[in-house]
Every structure is written in C-alpha cells, then in structure tokens.
Design a protein around this motif. Structure first.
Motif, PDB file in Angstrom:
ATOM      1  N   GLY A 203      15.245  69.817   9.491  1.00 56.83           N
ATOM      2  CA  GLY A 203      16.709  70.276   9.636  1.00 56.83           C
ATOM      3  C   GLY A 203      17.704  69.118  10.465  1.00 56.83           C
ATOM      4  N   PHE A 204      18.638  68.768  10.017  1.00 54.50           N
ATOM      5  CA  PHE A 204      19.622  67.729  10.475  1.00 54.50           C
ATOM      6  C   PHE A 204      20.891  68.462  10.745  1.00 54.50           C
ATOM      7  CE2 PHE A 204      22.282  63.762   9.846  1.00 54.50           C
ATOM      8  CZ  PHE A 204      21.866  63.132  11.035  1.00 54.50           C
ATOM      9  N   GLY A 205      21.619  68.185  11.981  1.00 57.63           N
ATOM     10  CA  GLY A 205      22.629  68.594  12.432  1.00 57.63           C
ATOM     11  C   GLY A 205      23.454  67.931  13.402  1.00 57.63           C
ATOM     12  N   TYR A 206      24.354  68.705  14.006  1.00 60.93           N
ATOM     13  CA  TYR A 206      25.310  67.929  15.220  1.00 60.93           C
ATOM     14  C   TYR A 206      25.416  69.038  16.282  1.00 60.93           C
ATOM     15  CZ  TYR A 206      29.371  66.083  17.091  1.00 60.93           C
ATOM     16  OH  TYR A 206      30.587  65.741  17.924  1.00 60.93           O
ATOM     17  N   ASP A 207      25.088  68.528  17.435  1.00 59.26           N
ATOM     18  CA  ASP A 207      25.271  69.487  18.546  1.00 59.26           C
ATOM     19  C   ASP A 207      26.738  68.913  19.117  1.00 59.26           C
ATOM     20  OD1 ASP A 207      25.591  70.096  21.273  1.00 59.26           O
ATOM     21  OD2 ASP A 207      23.576  69.538  21.814  1.00 59.26           O
ATOM     22  N   SER A 208      27.739  69.839  18.989  1.00 61.59           N
ATOM     23  CA  SER A 208      28.991  69.475  19.202  1.00 61.59           C
ATOM     24  C   SER A 208      29.484  69.548  20.676  1.00 61.59           C
ATOM     25  CB  SER A 208      29.824  70.792  18.478  1.00 61.59           C
ATOM     26  OG  SER A 208      29.660  72.034  19.116  1.00 61.59           O
ATOM     27  N   LEU A 209      28.729  70.491  21.491  1.00 62.60           N
ATOM     28  CA  LEU A 209      28.957  70.356  23.024  1.00 62.60           C
ATOM     29  C   LEU A 209      28.567  69.017  23.405  1.00 62.60           C
ATOM     30  CD1 LEU A 209      29.602  72.091  25.222  1.00 62.60           C
ATOM     31  CD2 LEU A 209      27.334  72.637  25.675  1.00 62.60           C
ATOM     32  N   ASN A 210      27.550  68.484  23.191  1.00 62.97           N
ATOM     33  CA  ASN A 210      26.834  67.361  23.507  1.00 62.97           C
ATOM     34  C   ASN A 210      27.192  65.921  22.713  1.00 62.97           C
ATOM     35  OD1 ASN A 210      25.577  68.452  26.065  1.00 62.97           O
ATOM     36  ND2 ASN A 210      24.160  69.449  24.528  1.00 62.97           N
ATOM     37  N   ASP A 211      27.883  66.196  21.642  1.00 63.41           N
ATOM     38  CA  ASP A 211      28.332  65.022  20.834  1.00 63.41           C
ATOM     39  C   ASP A 211      26.986  64.213  20.461  1.00 63.41           C
ATOM     40  OD1 ASP A 211      29.875  63.356  19.131  1.00 63.41           O
ATOM     41  OD2 ASP A 211      30.245  62.027  20.920  1.00 63.41           O
ATOM     42  N   ASP A 212      26.063  65.153  19.863  1.00 67.77           N
ATOM     43  CA  ASP A 212      24.910  64.358  19.713  1.00 67.77           C
ATOM     44  C   ASP A 212      24.303  64.990  18.150  1.00 67.77           C
ATOM     45  OD1 ASP A 212      22.326  63.218  19.949  1.00 67.77           O
ATOM     46  OD2 ASP A 212      21.736  64.396  21.484  1.00 67.77           O
ATOM     47  N   TYR A 213      23.742  64.043  17.637  1.00 65.07           N
ATOM     48  CA  TYR A 213      23.078  64.534  16.192  1.00 65.07           C
ATOM     49  C   TYR A 213      21.532  64.564  16.321  1.00 65.07           C
ATOM     50  CZ  TYR A 213      27.526  62.875  14.109  1.00 65.07           C
ATOM     51  OH  TYR A 213      28.911  63.057  14.029  1.00 65.07           O
ATOM     52  N   LYS A 214      20.993  65.460  15.899  1.00 65.49           N
ATOM     53  CA  LYS A 214      19.792  65.889  16.040  1.00 65.49           C
ATOM     54  C   LYS A 214      18.993  66.273  15.118  1.00 65.49           C
ATOM     55  CE  LYS A 214      20.702  67.864  20.774  1.00 65.49           C
ATOM     56  NZ  LYS A 214      20.616  69.011  21.689  1.00 65.49           N
ATOM     57  N   LEU A 215      17.725  65.945  14.834  1.00 68.25           N
ATOM     58  CA  LEU A 215      16.960  66.250  13.722  1.00 68.25           C
ATOM     59  C   LEU A 215      15.613  67.196  14.293  1.00 68.25           C
ATOM     60  CD1 LEU A 215      15.859  65.587  10.783  1.00 68.25           C
ATOM     61  CD2 LEU A 215      14.524  63.701  11.796  1.00 68.25           C
ATOM     62  N   VAL A 216      15.428  68.295  13.655  1.00 62.94           N
ATOM     63  CA  VAL A 216      14.272  69.373  14.052  1.00 62.94           C
ATOM     64  C   VAL A 216      13.179  69.115  13.047  1.00 62.94           C
ATOM     65  CG1 VAL A 216      15.292  71.347  12.870  1.00 62.94           C
ATOM     66  CG2 VAL A 216      13.714  71.537  14.689  1.00 62.94           C
ATOM     67  N   ARG A 217      11.998  69.164  13.705  1.00 65.41           N
ATOM     68  CA  ARG A 217      10.600  69.028  12.703  1.00 65.41           C
ATOM     69  C   ARG A 217       9.909  70.094  13.004  1.00 65.41           C
ATOM     70  NH1 ARG A 217       6.946  63.922  13.554  1.00 65.41           N
ATOM     71  NH2 ARG A 217       6.183  65.451  15.327  1.00 65.41           N
ATOM     72  N   MET A 218       9.517  71.127  12.065  1.00 65.87           N
ATOM     73  CA  MET A 218       8.663  72.182  12.296  1.00 65.87           C
ATOM     74  C   MET A 218       7.238  71.815  11.521  1.00 65.87           C
ATOM     75  SD  MET A 218      10.841  75.591  12.619  1.00 65.87           S
ATOM     76  CE  MET A 218      11.607  75.165  11.025  1.00 65.87           C
ATOM     77  N   ALA A 219       6.285  71.636  12.044  1.00 63.50           N
ATOM     78  CA  ALA A 219       4.920  71.394  11.356  1.00 63.50           C
ATOM     79  C   ALA A 219       3.963  72.735  11.264  1.00 63.50           C
ATOM     80  CB  ALA A 219       4.248  70.366  12.108  1.00 63.50           C
ATOM     81  N   THR A 220       3.540  72.960  10.254  1.00 62.91           N
ATOM     82  CA  THR A 220       2.544  74.003  10.228  1.00 62.91           C
ATOM     83  C   THR A 220       1.223  73.465  10.137  1.00 62.91           C
ATOM     84  OG1 THR A 220       2.464  74.105   7.592  1.00 62.91           O
ATOM     85  CG2 THR A 220       4.288  75.228   8.759  1.00 62.91           C
ATOM     86  N   GLY A 274      16.736  72.761   6.594  1.00 62.07           N
ATOM     87  CA  GLY A 274      17.564  73.968   7.283  1.00 62.07           C
ATOM     88  C   GLY A 274      18.907  73.749   6.795  1.00 62.07           C
ATOM     89  N   VAL A 275      19.637  74.772   6.734  1.00 62.23           N
ATOM     90  CA  VAL A 275      21.160  74.685   6.253  1.00 62.23           C
ATOM     91  C   VAL A 275      22.065  74.568   7.734  1.00 62.23           C
ATOM     92  CG1 VAL A 275      22.985  76.276   5.170  1.00 62.23           C
ATOM     93  CG2 VAL A 275      20.775  76.054   4.090  1.00 62.23           C
ATOM     94  N   LEU A 276      22.830  73.925   7.802  1.00 60.91           N
ATOM     95  CA  LEU A 276      23.767  73.708   8.913  1.00 60.91           C
ATOM     96  C   LEU A 276      24.969  74.492   8.930  1.00 60.91           C
ATOM     97  CD1 LEU A 276      24.001  72.212  11.709  1.00 60.91           C
ATOM     98  CD2 LEU A 276      25.343  70.121  10.460  1.00 60.91           C
ATOM     99  N   VAL A 277      25.239  75.350   9.795  1.00 59.49           N
ATOM    100  CA  VAL A 277      26.529  75.845  10.079  1.00 59.49           C
ATOM    101  C   VAL A 277      26.862  76.015  11.531  1.00 59.49           C
ATOM    102  CG1 VAL A 277      27.671  77.934   9.740  1.00 59.49           C
ATOM    103  CG2 VAL A 277      26.150  77.562   8.429  1.00 59.49           C
ATOM    104  N   GLY A 278      28.073  75.108  11.788  1.00 57.15           N
ATOM    105  CA  GLY A 278      28.408  75.008  13.188  1.00 57.15           C
ATOM    106  C   GLY A 278      27.300  74.114  14.106  1.00 57.15           C
ATOM    107  N   SER A 279      26.752  74.517  14.818  1.00 53.61           N
ATOM    108  CA  SER A 279      25.695  73.702  15.631  1.00 53.61           C
ATOM    109  C   SER A 279      24.271  74.479  15.441  1.00 53.61           C
ATOM    110  CB  SER A 279      26.144  73.600  17.251  1.00 53.61           C
ATOM    111  OG  SER A 279      27.069  72.755  17.327  1.00 53.61           O
ATOM    112  N   ALA A 280      24.133  75.058  14.388  1.00 52.14           N
ATOM    113  CA  ALA A 280      22.847  75.664  14.167  1.00 52.14           C
ATOM    114  C   ALA A 280      22.196  75.578  12.797  1.00 52.14           C
ATOM    115  CB  ALA A 280      22.963  77.366  14.527  1.00 52.14           C
ATOM    116  N   LEU A 281      21.064  75.474  12.663  1.00 52.00           N
ATOM    117  CA  LEU A 281      20.383  75.440  11.319  1.00 52.00           C
ATOM    118  C   LEU A 281      19.774  77.048  11.097  1.00 52.00           C
ATOM    119  CD1 LEU A 281      18.042  72.113  11.925  1.00 52.00           C
ATOM    120  CD2 LEU A 281      20.206  72.444  10.251  1.00 52.00           C
ATOM    121  N   HIS A 282      19.518  77.076   9.683  1.00 54.61           N
ATOM    122  CA  HIS A 282      19.275  78.119   9.063  1.00 54.61           C
ATOM    123  C   HIS A 282      18.213  78.293   7.993  1.00 54.61           C
ATOM    124  CE1 HIS A 282      23.299  78.745  10.960  1.00 54.61           C
ATOM    125  NE2 HIS A 282      23.040  79.991  11.259  1.00 54.61           N
TER     126      HIS A 282
END
Length: 460
Positions: A203-220, A274-282
């Motif tokens: 999932g890829f998104g934006y941390d609005s508080l810290n003005d930072d773009y982030k990528l999350v990776r979840m490995a099974t 992940g579906v990005l809404v605001g600063s959270a993935l879903h």
C-alpha cells in the motif's frame, strides 16, 4: 500594465499556454534559438487597430510588467509537462515552479478541479488514459520496465509506487519522469524460522502530519506442510519512509492480520493493494465461514503507524450472502457490498471513523452487456458531478447515472482486455532526495554568484 498587452495574454485559453515562445521574445541567434513572440496583430478584433509587436525582451513574466499573483494563477492551471519546459526560460521562473508553495498550489488546484487526471490501467503492462478524453490507452514508459510484469501498487499526489519484486521497488513521478529506487530490505521470516515467503501485500500513501510519502509491505509466510494457509504465522510488516529513505519494521501487528490473505481471494480483482483514504490504508479481511469470521475492514494509519478496525455500515438483509470490498470516492472511504453478483450497494462514510455517518448512495442492479458483477469499483465523478465512472469485472468502464440508473460503456482504444484501474494526477512533486535537491540548488546559486563576480571583474 498596458491594457492591450495584458488582455492579449489573458485571452489565451489555458490549454494553449504550452509553448514558452508565447511568453518570451529574445534576439534570435545561433546560441539563443528561441522562437520570437507571435505578432499581437493576430489577436486584434476585426477592423481594429493593429497592435505593435513587443520589444525583444521578456514582456510577460517580468515582475515590473505582470503581477506575480497573475503569473502564479495562470501557471497553476497548466499541466506539469508544460511547466517543466518553462523552467528553462529564466531563473526567477525556475525558482517559482520549483518552490514548495507553488508545487502544493498546483497540486491542490489539479485535485480540486480534476485537472490533469489520468487512469492507470494495470495489466501485465501498464497503460495511461487521459481522463478528459477517455480515448486511447498509451504504454506507460517507466524505469522499472523489464518487458512486463511491473505492478503499480498505488498512486497519490502524482507519485506512483512500482514493484517488480520485493527487491526491486521504486517511486516514480510520471509527469516529471523522475524516479527514486528504494533501498533493498530483505523479507525476514518471524523468529528466524525456515519459511517461504507467501503472498505480499502493498500500500502506498501520504503521511499528512509529517509531509512524508510511505510504502507499507506486508509479507505472509508458508511452511512446507501447507502451501496455502498463511494464518499460521505472523506477517512481517515494514514501512518505507520517503523522507528518511529507510525501512522500519512494525512490531505491534494485531493477531487478526494473519487472516488478511485468503487463497485466490486477492488474485483476480483485488490484488491486495491498500485503499488510501486520508493518511490511512484500508483492506478487507475476507469472511471465512469455517472459522466463523465475517468481513472486517482494517486500516493502517501512516501517522501513528498502527493497525485499527473501521466500523462498517448496517448492510441490508436481502436474503443473499454478500462480499464486501473497499474503495475511495471523492476522498471518502466507500464500501461495495456485492450480493451474490446480482447487485451491488455502494456505501460512503461521510465522516471518517464514525459508524453513523455511513450512507448508502445507490444500488447497481443491472448494467447492459454485463452478465454478473464479479467485481465493481467506483473511480471518480465526472467534472459536472452527474455521472460516476465505474470499473466492472476488471474489463470494462462505465459512466453510471445514479439518478436514472442508466450506464453507458466507455471504450478505451488500444487498451488491455483485462485491467485494474487507479486514478492518477499529474504533479511536480519531486522524488529526489531532499538533501540532494538542496545541495544542487546551492551549487547553482554558487555558480550564479561566481558568474556575476567574474562579469563584474571584466567590466572593471
């Protein structure tokens, strides 16, 4: 400002302002082959007095002639590709276009007016389609291209996260054609166990508080005894920070995350992005009847870097089983409740995190030329707000009018037969390392000062 000169510039349609030649006129020379200013007489009213061509100097963007706010207002409406060409005109223009405030202003205007939007079609290859025309699909040329198989795992503010493998990831700005290759972070099984990596969520998104773009990776992970069940082992969750250019392992992973992956569930339509809404993935935890698990909506907050559960609406009882998917519409979290591929209810959460704010927008009962709803996702409203663009079954796009219940098919030329669609907006957001950008800026300023010092010495 001479009225006739200002009127001439502002009478141009914004989309026609794509060539630097209409802004500047310099003396022509082999060393300076810049096109001359177009004659102003071409813009005079019929029978009116001809206007003289301006002198061979910069007549549009000099602060003494045109107010800075007028220039900024016009520039913010232009596509990023045009603005990149304008950077070569002068240092003040370059500084304006490269400034943080202008980049944010340009992005905000594009998002608010739905300007410079495109669709990215995800198949074995990646394609882009202009949103205004929805005409022909164009191959997306990108730096990770190795003949196919690259995934676009998410898009936000003009940046796209690309994946070839867990060791080959990048963040790419399509408009500026700038890329940042991500540092490699190996997938590590829990507790040092000898396990194989299974399905990997992104999932890829934006941390609005810290003005930072982030990528999350979840490995099974899977063991040799059962190659399909992944809920026997903890997931490895890591987050890449654009600002720090580093990975961080998330230690507090709830137990229920083990049930996020379900064999075949993410293969066809969902792909686990992940579906990005605001600063959270879903994501949706798919129901597992044998384990007594219902659908759950889980989120990962980029600011707090933690998981949580999102309350769901009170779905209608239609005496049919249903499957839930999540999406985003106009910045709001939405849920598509699919009743046995017969109809789909679309719900929107008007106030994030508040269960009572869920509202059912409409129910799609039947679309012509579509036998069943295997999957439906809303993408974006038309600019006039009357129709909604839907992706159906990974193969078709429809404009849907919720008031009349009618849908009309959108034909994309030269596109793939099967695809997943994601919205993209052209922007100037830089992907280079901020420290390197600052270092290059200082080097340019030092070079300019040295040049001026040398010229002054020569004149002396």
């Amino acid at each position: 400002i001479p009225h006739n000169t200002l009127h001439f510039y502002l009478s141009f349609p914004v989309k026609s302002l794509i060539s630097p030649s209409i802004f500047f006129s310099y003396p022509s020379s082999p060393q300076n082959p810049i096109p001359r200013f177009p004659p102003l007489s071409a813009r005079t009213e019929e029978g009116g007095e001809k206007m003289a061509e301006p002198p061979p100097t910069a007549v549009f963007l000099r602060s003494s002639r045109i107010p800075h706010d007028v220039v900024t207002d016009i520039f913010r409406q232009l596509p990023a590709e045009a603005l990149l060409r304008f950077r070569a005109l002068s240092k003040p223009i370059c500084d304006l276009i490269d400034s943080y405030d202008f980049i944010q202003l340009h992005l905000s205007y594009s998002l608010r007016t739905k300007s410079h939007h495109s669709l990215i079609l995800r198949d074995w290859h990646l394609y882009t389609v202009d949103f205004d025309s929805l005409g022909a699909a164009v191959d997306l040329d990108h730096p990770l291209s190795v003949g196919g198989g690259t995934e676009a795992v998410g898009s936000v503010n003009g940046l796209v996260a690309l994946r070839n493998s867990e060791r080959d990831l990048a963040i790419y700005n399509i408009a500026t054609r700038k890329v940042r290759k991500l540092p490699v972070s190996e997938v590590e099984p829990p507790g040092g166990q000898h396990l194989r990596t299974g399905y990997v969520f992104y999932g890829f998104g934006y941390d609005s508080l810290n003005d930072d773009y982030k990528l999350v990776r979840m490995a099974t992970f899977v063991g040799d005894e059962n190659a399909s069940d992944t809920y026997n082992y903890d997931y490895e969750v890591k987050v890449y920070s654009f600002r720090s250019n580093s990975w961080k392992k998330i230690m507090d992973v709830p137990f229920y995350i083990r049930f996020l992956h379900k064999p075949l569930h993410q293969v066809l339509h969902r792909r686990g992005y992940g579906v990005l809404v605001g600063s959270a993935l879903h994501w949706v935890l798919p129901q597992r009847a044998l384990l007594g698990l219902k659908n759950y909506i889980v989120s990962f907050d980029f600011v707090a870097e933690k998981f949580d559960e999102v309350p769901q609406p009170e779905y209608e009882n239609k005496d049919l089983s249903y499957q839930v998917d999540v999406g985003v519409l106009e910045g709001n979290l939405c849920v598509m409740c699919n009743y046995e591929h017969v109809c789909v209810d679309l719900w929107v959460m008007k106030e994030y995190g508040v269960k009572e704010s869920w509202s059912r927008l409409f129910s799609v009962q039947k679309i012509r030329n579509t036998t069943a709803f295997g999957f439906l996702r809303p993408l974006i409203y038309a600019k006039d707000g009357n129709e909604l663009l839907l992706e159906v079954n990974d193969e078709k796009l429809f404009w849907y009018d919720s008031k009349t219940g009618k849908a009309r098919s959108v034909r994309i030329l030269d596109g793939p037969r099967s695809f997943g669609a994601v919205m993209y907006v052209g922007s100037l957001i830089p992907v280079e390392d901020p420290d390197e950008v600052e270092r290059q800026r200082r080097l340019r300023e030092d070079a300019e000062r040295e040049k001026l010092r040398s010229e002054n010495n020569n004149w002396g």
